[in-house]
Scaffold this motif. Structure first.
Motif, PDB file in Angstrom:
ATOM      1  N   ILE A 191       0.868  -1.179   0.000  1.00  0.00           N
ATOM      2  CA  ILE A 191       0.000   0.000   0.000  1.00  0.00           C
ATOM      3  C   ILE A 191       0.904   1.228   0.000  1.00  0.00           C
ATOM      4  N   THR A 192       0.726   2.084  -1.004  1.00  0.00           N
ATOM      5  CA  THR A 192       1.588   3.262  -1.123  1.00  0.00           C
ATOM      6  C   THR A 192       0.764   4.448  -1.623  1.00  0.00           C
ATOM      7  N   ALA A 193       1.431   5.529  -1.944  1.00  0.00           N
ATOM      8  CA  ALA A 193       0.791   6.711  -2.528  1.00  0.00           C
ATOM      9  C   ALA A 193       1.597   7.134  -3.740  1.00  0.00           C
ATOM     10  N   ASP A 194       0.972   7.946  -4.601  1.00  0.00           N
ATOM     11  CA  ASP A 194       1.742   8.455  -5.736  1.00  0.00           C
ATOM     12  C   ASP A 194       2.923   9.268  -5.226  1.00  0.00           C
ATOM     13  N   GLY A 195       2.674  10.131  -4.247  1.00  0.00           N
ATOM     14  CA  GLY A 195       3.733  10.921  -3.631  1.00  0.00           C
ATOM     15  C   GLY A 195       3.222  11.560  -2.359  1.00  0.00           C
ATOM     16  N   GLY A 196       4.072  12.308  -1.704  1.00  0.00           N
ATOM     17  CA  GLY A 196       3.684  13.017  -0.490  1.00  0.00           C
ATOM     18  C   GLY A 196       4.391  14.361  -0.447  1.00  0.00           C
ATOM     19  N   TYR A 197       3.964  15.202   0.468  1.00  0.00           N
ATOM     20  CA  TYR A 197       4.539  16.549   0.556  1.00  0.00           C
ATOM     21  C   TYR A 197       5.646  16.601   1.601  1.00  0.00           C
ATOM     22  N   ARG A 198       6.733  17.257   1.206  1.00  0.00           N
ATOM     23  CA  ARG A 198       7.844  17.478   2.139  1.00  0.00           C
ATOM     24  C   ARG A 198       8.574  18.745   1.729  1.00  0.00           C
ATOM     25  N   ARG A 199       8.596  19.692   2.667  1.00  0.00           N
ATOM     26  CA  ARG A 199       9.246  20.988   2.422  1.00  0.00           C
ATOM     27  C   ARG A 199       8.754  21.620   1.118  1.00  0.00           C
ATOM     28  N   SER A 200       7.438  21.667   0.977  1.00  0.00           N
ATOM     29  CA  SER A 200       6.743  22.370  -0.107  1.00  0.00           C
ATOM     30  C   SER A 200       6.886  21.722  -1.477  1.00  0.00           C
ATOM     31  N   SER A 201       7.435  20.533  -1.531  1.00  0.00           N
ATOM     32  CA  SER A 201       7.507  19.839  -2.819  1.00  0.00           C
ATOM     33  C   SER A 201       7.007  18.407  -2.642  1.00  0.00           C
ATOM     34  N   VAL A 202       6.699  17.778  -3.752  1.00  0.00           N
ATOM     35  CA  VAL A 202       6.192  16.401  -3.721  1.00  0.00           C
ATOM     36  C   VAL A 202       7.364  15.441  -3.890  1.00  0.00           C
ATOM     37  N   PHE A 203       7.477  14.496  -2.967  1.00  0.00           N
ATOM     38  CA  PHE A 203       8.484  13.449  -3.151  1.00  0.00           C
ATOM     39  C   PHE A 203       7.765  12.186  -3.615  1.00  0.00           C
ATOM     40  N   PRO A 204       8.312  11.494  -4.617  1.00  0.00           N
ATOM     41  CA  PRO A 204       7.623  10.338  -5.198  1.00  0.00           C
ATOM     42  C   PRO A 204       7.703   9.113  -4.296  1.00  0.00           C
ATOM     43  N   LEU A 205       6.646   8.338  -4.266  1.00  0.00           N
ATOM     44  CA  LEU A 205       6.615   7.090  -3.504  1.00  0.00           C
ATOM     45  C   LEU A 205       6.356   5.892  -4.419  1.00  0.00           C
ATOM     46  N   LYS A 206       5.310   5.968  -5.209  1.00  0.00           N
ATOM     47  CA  LYS A 206       4.994   4.859  -6.112  1.00  0.00           C
ATOM     48  C   LYS A 206       6.162   4.530  -7.043  1.00  0.00           C
TER      49      LYS A 206
END
Length: 666
Positions: A191-206
């Motif tokens: 179970i994951t996400a496309d990405g998440g927010y960190r320090r105002s930018s999106v970091f990729p997870l998928k």
């Protein structure tokens, strides 16, 4: 103290803490626990744990409290049957508290969700139905690689509801780390996400999950499906037949799910922690004992009053703190809590204090590293916000030095909120040593004593208890309900790692050093790995760090031992200075070296002090001393992929090069 004084007595100076902070009469009168809890636990430890277990709802009560006949493999509440998700959600709804807020979610961009217990129940039921539809059942392993989202909590509880074993992987880990964990656990769903927010930018997870699963050759991957939460909006690839959007797979499911009740010893989760061999250790926790102790310790150590408190643990669910004190402990107690996706400095350095004011947070649980960072940033940030709602402050993750403890109490707690410095581990599952805020006259920097029901001691190399005023190795002398039940798939490693050092006594060795002060209260000194041997004297990095941070010019310090031809090891310190002190140059370094000698003794005087702008930290805020040892010993820098900011080591190396490869030293 003179530099010629006995070094061992000098090293204990930091532990002769004269300041005491007893609870106010008003706080003590309303507290959940009193000194009587220690007396009851001492009189009959197992009966005490039975009382704590009855705070939960059991379908079937146990026939035996503890079976230790297979030591070091314990069984607790034998024959008892329960469901962790029912205890964390359903029972509160059935008791008429369905409209009570369970989670105040705050995303880093400022988006919010407020989830009641009734809504949480619906979400967990839908997710449980979706997992079942995907073929997940009791005993199957599910890897969870998510940011701090509501879906992360829901995923864990849905696994618990159907008897699946979750393995949460911190959202900052690499593809190799995911591959290793999926392989070891033989996980069939991620179970994951496309990405998440960190320090105002999106970091990729998928994409990282895709990279991890691509490491399996041919059709050897155990993963049949990947569930993807829409969060970052970043472009990703979806593999047909394997990948599914969370919204499509979960939202269409029925909002009711009939839970099954499981034996107390049914595995609940695997959480991987680093090992000395390089292969991660899959720490296994089961259901009944773990839930009993997390609920009890959350209720006791934070003096939780569920009807009125707003609780916030700033950890990530990827670590055990998030498991025990965001998901299972607080929700079992029916707490209302804040969960936050982002970092404390986005969009500004007052973000934490802004959220405390917004939600009127009453209990805050965070890490000493974060506290020292806030100290470095300055009091002007918390001073802009109303923190008067705070009534209990907690510390977790590493020993807290006295000055950080005092700053936390004074600046954040308004000089009135008790500070509970907690010691525990991934392996222990729950808090083991901590002040009780309504009972303990706390000492800055001390975790004080084992909680009622827990048996801990400090012993020498032969396993003999050290007297008050002495130091040694921290051990747990009796089994406890939330203890790990082994290392996944490797019983021999479990015995060797935790039980072989004091096999004759039957003690669990925690891997940490500790000292008893003259009152018998405990001062944690960090990992034994972080104990330096200087000319035959054992000196803790924590002691030297505490001495450095007690100097008004030092904002933060990290200390490592480096090989030295004369003394075996020598002390190398990395310090961040406050404001104008950063311009002090060699004079400031000399002043700090002398300050350490004055505070501890000449034996603890650092060989080198390196002034740096930042320290290398993981995304959970822990200082990566391994990398600092590489610098101190002039080795090539090791793997930096787990750092929150991998450029920090470049800055440190460049700074050393600018100084000709060394800093001020004798």
């Amino acid at each position: 103290m003179s530099e010629s004084s006995d070094p061992q007595s000098g090293l204990s100076n930091l532990l002769h803490e004269e300041r005491r902070f007893p609870p106010s009469e008003e706080f003590a009168a309303a507290a959940n626990y009193s000194e009587q809890a220690y007396e009851e636990a001492a009189a009959d430890r197992l009966a005490f744990w039975e009382t704590q277990a009855r705070r939960l709802d059991w379908e079937t009560e146990w026939s035996q409290v503890l079976d230790w006949s297979g030591a070091p493999f314990a069984k607790w509440f034998i024959g008892g049957r329960l469901n962790a998700a029912v205890n964390c959600v359903d029972r509160h709804v059935e008791a008429g508290r369905g409209e009570k807020v369970a989670l105040h979610f705050e995303g880093e961009p400022g988006d919010t969700r407020t989830i009641s217990y009734a809504e949480l129940q619906r979400l967990v039921c839908q997710a449980a139905n979706a997992l079942t539809e995907l073929g997940i059942g009791k005993g199957d392993r599910v890897a969870i690689y998510l940011p701090m989202l509501v879906e992360a909590v829901v995923s864990m509880l849905a696994c618990a509801r159907i008897g699946a074993i979750h393995s949460v992987i911190f959202g900052g880990f690499s593809a190799q780390a995911i591959y290793d964990r999926v392989l070891d656990a033989d996980a069939t769903l991620v179970i994951t996400a496309d990405g998440g927010y960190r320090r105002s930018s999106v970091f990729p997870l998928k994409p990282v999950v895709d990279e991890a699963l691509a490491k399996f050759e041919g059709d050897t991957s155990p993963v049949r499906h990947v569930l993807v939460v829409k969060r970052g909006g970043n472009d990703i690839e979806m593999t047909e037949g394997r990948d599914l959007w969370w919204d499509e797979a979960v939202a269409r499911q029925p909002e009711q799910h009939q839970p099954e009740f499981f034996d107390s010893e049914t595995p609940l989760y695997i959480l991987y922690t680093s090992g000395t061999t390089g292969k991660p250790k899959g720490i296994l926790h089961t259901t009944g004992g773990y839930l009993t102790q997390t609920a009890y310790t959350h209720h006791a150590a934070f003096d939780l009053h569920a009807d009125t408190d707003i609780y916030w643990c700033t950890a990530d669910i990827g670590w055990v703190t998030g498991h025990s004190y965001i998901v299972y402990g607080p929700l079992a107690n029916g707490a209302t809590q804040v969960i936050y996706e982002g970092t404390p400095d986005t969009p500004h350095k007052g973000r934490f204090w802004e959220l405390i004011e917004k939600y009127r947070v009453t209990i805050l649980y965070t890490a000493p590293t974060a506290i020292r960072t806030f100290m470095k940033w300055g009091e002007e940030f918390p001073s802009k916000f109303d923190l008067s709602s705070l009534r209990v402050l907690g510390s977790v993750g590493e020993p807290i030095n006295p000055e950080a403890w005092m700053w936390y109490r004074r600046v954040i707690g308004g000089d009135r909120a008790p500070v509970v410095d907690t010691w525990w581990q991934t392996e222990t599952g729950a808090i083991m040593i901590s002040p009780l805020p309504g009972v303990t006259a706390a000492k800055p920097g001390s975790a004080m004593r084992a909680l009622p029901g827990v048996e801990a001691d400090v012993v020498d190399d032969q396993g003999q208890p050290v007297p008050n005023g002495g130091g040694g190795l921290l051990v747990l002398t009796q089994p406890w309900p939330s203890m790990l039940r082994g290392i996944w798939g490797d019983d021999d490693r479990y015995r060797d790692t935790y039980w072989s050092r004091f096999a004759e006594q039957g003690y669990y060795f925690a891997g940490d050093g500790a000292k008893k002060d003259d009152d018998g209260d405990l001062w944690l000194l960090g990992r034994v790995d972080d104990v330096m041997n200087i000319s035959g004297h054992r000196i803790s990095t924590t002691e030297v760090e505490s001495a450095l941070v007690s100097h008004p010019s030092v904002a933060e310090a990290a200390v490592v031992g480096a090989t030295d031809p004369t003394t075996g090891q020598a002390i190398v310190a990395f310090v961040i200075l406050r404001g104008s002190a950063a311009d002090g140059g060699a004079e400031m370094v000399t002043e700090l070296r002398n300050h350490v000698a004055k505070e501890i003794g000449a034996i603890a005087k650092p060989r080198q002090i390196l002034v740096v702008a930042e320290l290398p930290k993981t995304r959970s805020g822990k200082i990566m001393r391994r990398l600092l040892r590489d610098v101190a010993e002039h080795r090539s820098i090791g793997d930096v992929t787990t750092l929150a900011d991998s450029t920090v080591m470049d800055l440190i190396s460049e700074g050393l090069a600018a100084k000709g490869g060394k800093a001020a030293e004798d």
